[in-house]
Scaffold this motif. Structure first.
Motif, PDB file in Angstrom:
ATOM      1  N   ALA A 129       3.637  13.353   0.415  1.00 47.25           N
ATOM      2  CA  ALA A 129       5.075  12.703  -0.330  1.00 47.25           C
ATOM      3  C   ALA A 129       5.781  12.695   0.844  1.00 47.25           C
ATOM      4  N   ARG A 130       5.602  13.551   1.485  1.00 47.94           N
ATOM      5  CA  ARG A 130       6.816  13.192   3.480  1.00 47.94           C
ATOM      6  C   ARG A 130       6.386  12.254   3.548  1.00 47.94           C
ATOM      7  N   ARG A 131       5.152  12.079   3.890  1.00 45.79           N
ATOM      8  CA  ARG A 131       4.625  10.709   4.718  1.00 45.79           C
ATOM      9  C   ARG A 131       4.832   9.514   4.332  1.00 45.79           C
ATOM     10  N   PHE A 132       4.994   9.546   3.106  1.00 48.13           N
ATOM     11  CA  PHE A 132       4.938   8.025   2.247  1.00 48.13           C
ATOM     12  C   PHE A 132       6.757   7.950   1.353  1.00 48.13           C
ATOM     13  N   GLU A 133       8.012   9.039   2.011  1.00 49.79           N
ATOM     14  CA  GLU A 133       9.035   9.019   2.208  1.00 49.79           C
ATOM     15  C   GLU A 133       8.871   8.830   0.618  1.00 49.79           C
ATOM     16  N   VAL A 134       8.357  10.352   0.072  1.00 46.91           N
ATOM     17  CA  VAL A 134       9.162   9.685  -1.044  1.00 46.91           C
ATOM     18  C   VAL A 134      10.606  10.566  -1.107  1.00 46.91           C
ATOM     19  N   PRO A 135      11.108  10.174  -1.887  1.00 45.17           N
ATOM     20  CA  PRO A 135      13.259  11.183  -1.831  1.00 45.17           C
ATOM     21  C   PRO A 135      12.896  12.320  -2.643  1.00 45.17           C
ATOM     22  N   ASP A 136      14.043  13.008  -1.889  1.00 46.20           N
ATOM     23  CA  ASP A 136      14.548  13.777  -2.333  1.00 46.20           C
ATOM     24  C   ASP A 136      13.348  14.829  -3.848  1.00 46.20           C
ATOM     25  N   LEU A 137      12.869  15.742  -2.285  1.00 44.99           N
ATOM     26  CA  LEU A 137      11.296  16.223  -2.749  1.00 44.99           C
ATOM     27  C   LEU A 137      12.102  17.640  -3.218  1.00 44.99           C
ATOM     28  N   GLU A 138      12.662  18.116  -2.198  1.00 47.09           N
ATOM     29  CA  GLU A 138      13.655  19.027  -2.996  1.00 47.09           C
ATOM     30  C   GLU A 138      14.242  19.061  -4.404  1.00 47.09           C
ATOM     31  N   ALA A 139      15.136  18.370  -4.200  1.00 51.42           N
ATOM     32  CA  ALA A 139      15.840  18.508  -5.881  1.00 51.42           C
ATOM     33  C   ALA A 139      15.034  18.027  -6.586  1.00 51.42           C
ATOM     34  N   ARG A 140      13.799  17.582  -6.632  1.00 53.41           N
ATOM     35  CA  ARG A 140      13.292  16.656  -7.639  1.00 53.41           C
ATOM     36  C   ARG A 140      12.385  17.251  -8.114  1.00 53.41           C
TER      37      ARG A 140
ATOM     38  N   GLY B 263       0.827  -0.974   0.299  1.00 49.80           N
ATOM     39  CA  GLY B 263      -0.352  -0.003   0.483  1.00 49.80           C
ATOM     40  C   GLY B 263       0.940   1.617   0.050  1.00 49.80           C
ATOM     41  N   ARG B 264       1.796   1.568   0.613  1.00 48.17           N
ATOM     42  CA  ARG B 264       2.888   2.699   1.202  1.00 48.17           C
ATOM     43  C   ARG B 264       3.203   2.943  -0.390  1.00 48.17           C
ATOM     44  N   ALA B 265       3.799   1.333  -1.170  1.00 42.34           N
ATOM     45  CA  ALA B 265       5.268   1.513  -1.955  1.00 42.34           C
ATOM     46  C   ALA B 265       3.612   2.399  -3.272  1.00 42.34           C
ATOM     47  N   HIS B 266       2.821   1.248  -3.288  1.00 38.81           N
ATOM     48  CA  HIS B 266       1.322   1.967  -4.409  1.00 38.81           C
ATOM     49  C   HIS B 266       1.427   3.496  -4.086  1.00 38.81           C
ATOM     50  N   ALA B 267       1.535   4.288  -2.888  1.00 38.72           N
ATOM     51  CA  ALA B 267       0.837   5.414  -2.371  1.00 38.72           C
ATOM     52  C   ALA B 267       2.389   6.342  -2.887  1.00 38.72           C
ATOM     53  N   ARG B 268       3.355   6.092  -2.386  1.00 35.98           N
ATOM     54  CA  ARG B 268       5.066   6.819  -3.228  1.00 35.98           C
ATOM     55  C   ARG B 268       4.585   7.099  -4.438  1.00 35.98           C
ATOM     56  N   HIS B 269       4.888   5.780  -5.340  1.00 33.49           N
ATOM     57  CA  HIS B 269       4.283   5.691  -6.610  1.00 33.49           C
ATOM     58  C   HIS B 269       3.303   6.682  -7.518  1.00 33.49           C
ATOM     59  N   PHE B 270       2.356   7.123  -6.939  1.00 40.83           N
ATOM     60  CA  PHE B 270       1.433   7.725  -7.130  1.00 40.83           C
ATOM     61  C   PHE B 270       2.198   9.236  -7.432  1.00 40.83           C
ATOM     62  N   ASN B 271       2.755   9.665  -5.602  1.00 39.25           N
ATOM     63  CA  ASN B 271       2.928  10.842  -5.259  1.00 39.25           C
ATOM     64  C   ASN B 271       4.299  11.217  -6.304  1.00 39.25           C
ATOM     65  N   GLU B 272       5.203   9.992  -6.836  1.00 40.18           N
ATOM     66  CA  GLU B 272       6.434  10.674  -7.545  1.00 40.18           C
ATOM     67  C   GLU B 272       5.803  11.203  -9.004  1.00 40.18           C
ATOM     68  N   LEU B 273       5.256  10.336  -9.383  1.00 40.51           N
ATOM     69  CA  LEU B 273       4.608  10.473 -10.477  1.00 40.51           C
ATOM     70  C   LEU B 273       3.475  11.718 -10.657  1.00 40.51           C
ATOM     71  N   GLY B 274       2.660  12.354  -9.928  1.00 35.10           N
ATOM     72  CA  GLY B 274       1.913  13.164  -9.858  1.00 35.10           C
ATOM     73  C   GLY B 274       2.685  14.166 -10.311  1.00 35.10           C
TER      74      GLY B 274
END
Lengths: 216, 216
Positions: free
Chosen positions: B173-184, B127-138
């Motif tokens: 996105a932070r809760r789901f640990e999407v990495p490198d938000l600032e850089a990306r 579930g968390r991986a699913h959420a993280r994936h769509f956060n990154e994509l979106g």
């Protein structure tokens, strides 16, 4: 205008219906999502979600592209107000948008190729079960919320953005084999019939599109 | 007005921000979704998707309830036009709605409790991986589409419906640990800071709500 779209995509179908109801002509540009064309560099620039539809149009002498079916339909309704796709009354406008969003954000995201593929990777067939589950949940919510505002259509007696979303969604529900649609969602089935009696909804139907794949 | 909502729900947060920007007062009614209160008969009648938020208000002397955050925000903007949450220009309005929908239908549905629980039932942690994936994509799609319309905020120099969706999404996105938000996503992070500098965004923040759970 150019509509980048796919015959069976429900979000594409919504926009085609808006264009047809307003009598607007456009160039139909098929994007073969079953073959992955939505991930091409050209299409990614139009819609970085790698989805259809995307509408190219001229604004102040410049060619621009917009995506997201609900945003496109709202734009078309503002640029070409007649026939209106939202009621005039603010509260009823809200109710029409609420129904549209039950489909747009409540059901449809879960039946996209990407989440279904992620489910299937964990268990064969889980993608379809996921899609069916959210179709059942969302259509029940739509039926409940439409009861006090429906007339001949979902909100009142002329088609709104809600109907544009409903008709493709019911089609998807049948593809995902949601059982007993007629018994469980009588209001929706009645509204669907009223929509499909209109030439604009017929023109926008997937089977009438140039890239439609005929059943073998 | 009564807002049935939950401190950490991103859709609730969007509506709280709209209310705060417009200076509208309301009764805060917490619905404890972590404890399943959204499935009570009372709440199901308000929002048959069993989600928050739902806004109760008076229309023509009658108490009514509406759900779906985007529909609620559009209603508030029509009933209380200042400050506007959509640009005046139809094309820019579309671009703001497009960004809002990238979040509302492109990301957020996949991080709801229900789809995550369905994923987790197939594989622990899915579930968390699913959420993280769509956060990154979106978020990548949002960053790409905001580039040519952003000013101090996502579209121009005042907050729009897009920003109302963006701020809660970055928090998720932070809760789901999407990495490198600032850089990306440098544009998104800059816009978020501009938003969080405004008192309305601070008032609407989850940590400022009466039902917030403090970290132990």
């Amino acid at each position: 205008m150019k509509l980048y779209n796919y015959w069976r995509s429900s979000a594409s179908w919504r926009v085609r219906t808006a264009l047809a109801l307003k009598g607007l002509s456009y160039e139909y540009v098929p994007v073969h999502i079953a073959q992955g064309e939505q991930r091409s560099a050209e299409h990614h620039a139009r819609n970085p979600m790698d989805q259809v539809p995307a509408l190219e149009l001229e604004v102040n002498g410049e060619r621009v592209v917009v995506s997201q079916s609900i945003a496109i339909i709202e734009l078309l309704d503002e640029l070409h107000p007649e026939p209106a796709l939202l009621p005039r009354d603010p509260y009823l406008r809200c109710r029409a948008r609420e129904l549209a969003e039950i489909v747009n954000s409540g059901i449809q995201p879960h039946q996209n190729l990407a989440p279904m593929a992620r489910m299937d990777a964990l268990q064969a067939g889980a993608g379809r079960a996921h899609a069916r589950h959210f179709n059942e949940l969302g259509l029940a919510a739509y039926e409940a919320r439409a009861k006090d505002v429906a007339g001949r259509f979902s909100v009142g007696d002329s088609p709104t953005i809600a109907d544009l979303c409903l008709v493709p969604q019911l089609n998807a529900a049948r593809r995902f084999e949601v059982p007993d649609l007629e018994a469980r969602f009588p209001l929706l089935i009645r509204v669907e019939a009223a929509c499909l009696a209109l030439p604009a909804f017929q023109q926008a139907h997937p089977d009438a599109q140039q890239d439609a794949v005929k059943p073998v």
